[in-house]
Design a protein around this motif. Structure first.
Motif, mmCIF file in Angstrom:
data_model
loop_
_atom_site.group_PDB
_atom_site.id
_atom_site.type_symbol
_atom_site.label_atom_id
_atom_site.label_comp_id
_atom_site.label_asym_id
_atom_site.label_seq_id
_atom_site.Cartn_x
_atom_site.Cartn_y
_atom_site.Cartn_z
ATOM 1 N N ASP A 34 -43.200 31.369 12.948
ATOM 2 C CA ASP A 34 -42.961 30.642 11.639
ATOM 3 C C ASP A 34 -42.547 31.457 10.868
ATOM 4 O O ASP A 34 -41.758 30.401 9.994
ATOM 5 N N GLU A 94 -38.559 31.137 12.442
ATOM 6 C CA GLU A 94 -38.250 29.374 11.944
ATOM 7 C C GLU A 94 -37.879 29.474 10.298
ATOM 8 O O GLU A 94 -36.820 28.648 10.238
ATOM 9 N N LEU A 95 -38.490 29.820 9.947
ATOM 10 C CA LEU A 95 -38.316 29.596 8.029
ATOM 11 C C LEU A 95 -36.893 30.250 7.484
ATOM 12 O O LEU A 95 -36.227 30.158 6.809
ATOM 13 N N SER A 107 -34.094 28.299 8.773
ATOM 14 C CA SER A 107 -33.414 27.296 8.243
ATOM 15 C C SER A 107 -32.633 27.667 6.756
ATOM 16 O O SER A 107 -32.666 26.628 6.184
ATOM 17 N N ILE A 124 -39.581 29.025 -1.741
ATOM 18 C CA ILE A 124 -40.391 29.090 -0.491
ATOM 19 C C ILE A 124 -41.220 29.953 -0.202
ATOM 20 O O ILE A 124 -41.932 31.035 -0.634
ATOM 21 N N ARG A 177 -40.502 19.990 0.665
ATOM 22 C CA ARG A 177 -41.188 19.625 2.957
ATOM 23 C C ARG A 177 -41.381 20.523 3.311
ATOM 24 O O ARG A 177 -41.567 22.062 2.716
ATOM 25 N N VAL A 180 -42.378 22.982 6.800
ATOM 26 C CA VAL A 180 -41.431 23.348 7.207
ATOM 27 C C VAL A 180 -42.523 24.565 7.803
ATOM 28 O O VAL A 180 -43.219 25.740 7.476
ATOM 29 N N ALA A 181 -42.563 24.914 9.709
ATOM 30 C CA ALA A 181 -43.222 25.631 10.200
ATOM 31 C C ALA A 181 -44.752 26.174 9.133
ATOM 32 O O ALA A 181 -44.947 27.594 9.356
ATOM 33 N N PHE A 183 -43.982 25.528 2.979
ATOM 34 C CA PHE A 183 -43.412 24.769 2.460
ATOM 35 C C PHE A 183 -41.759 24.918 2.345
ATOM 36 O O PHE A 183 -41.643 26.625 1.676
ATOM 37 N N ILE A 184 -40.426 24.626 2.143
ATOM 38 C CA ILE A 184 -39.760 24.723 1.559
ATOM 39 C C ILE A 184 -39.699 23.734 0.188
ATOM 40 O O ILE A 184 -39.474 22.750 0.529
#
Length: 213
Positions: A30, A33-34, A37, A143, A200, A202-203, A206-207
């Protein structure tokens, strides 16, 4: 324990654990993945990165920015960040973020996994510092962990400041500030401080992108 003592212990943790700092980025999908992003984030111009750590994000910011000023209080992690990010457009600054004041304004202010380390009582002053650093029409990108992150931490119950215990490979234990922000509550809190924010997930984290309201 007051804020100062807890923040001193938090800094001691990151200084002592600098060599272990990058391990989650290598082990957790995760977080990978961040990191990926970042290409979709509105990063532009001159960037200020707060609490840059070992430079995991700094190197990616440098690829998108005209310049990056990366600030952290721990010299041990800054040494690793410098080794990782050799771009001439990056300047590293050792400073206590609760005392440091920006010498200029930036188009983008970025911080990852730092807001959760800010004691609630210091949140207004922290965002005032961010506002001082932000150029007109600039954006703040951050983040962090949401409430689900509490499941992976040794949270201290009934502590006067939200906190958790972290352990290093040598068995040493440190208390750190750890606030698991709920997106709706954080949106309301930042609105009261004069910010408009979009958050939002994400993984599992949040971002967020914030601008002065």
């Amino acid at each position: 324990m007051d804020d100062d003592a807890l923040l001193a212990e938090q800094l001691a943790y990151y200084r002592a654990g600098a060599a272990e700092y990058d391990r989650p980025y290598a082990q957790l999908a995760d977080l990978q993945e961040l990191l990926a992003s970042i290409d979709g984030l509105p990063i532009a111009g001159d960037v200020l990165e707060l609490a840059c750590g070992t430079g995991q994000w700094t190197r990616l910011l440098a690829a998108r920015a005209r310049s990056v000023t990366a600030v952290d209080a721990a010299p041990e992690v800054l040494a690793l960040a410098r080794a990782r990010t050799a771009a001439a457009t990056v300047e590293f600054v050792e400073a206590d973020l609760f005392a440091w004041r920006p010498p200029r304004r930036y188009d983008t202010v970025f911080f990852s996994f730092w807001l959760s380390h800010v004691p609630p009582a210091r949140l207004p002053r922290f965002w005032s510092t961010v506002a001082e650093a932000l150029a007109p029409c600039g954006k703040v990108i951050f983040i962090d962990d949401g409430p689900a992150g509490a499941a992976t931490e040794d949270v201290l119950a009934d502590h006067p400041v939200p906190a958790a215990v972290r352990r290093l490979d040598d068995g040493s234990e440190y208390r750190i500030v750890k606030v698991f922000h709920d997106a709706r509550a954080l949106t309301r809190e930042l609105a009261a401080l004069g910010w408009s924010v979009r958050i939002r997930p994400v993984a599992g984290r949040f971002i967020a992108v914030a601008e002065p309201a």
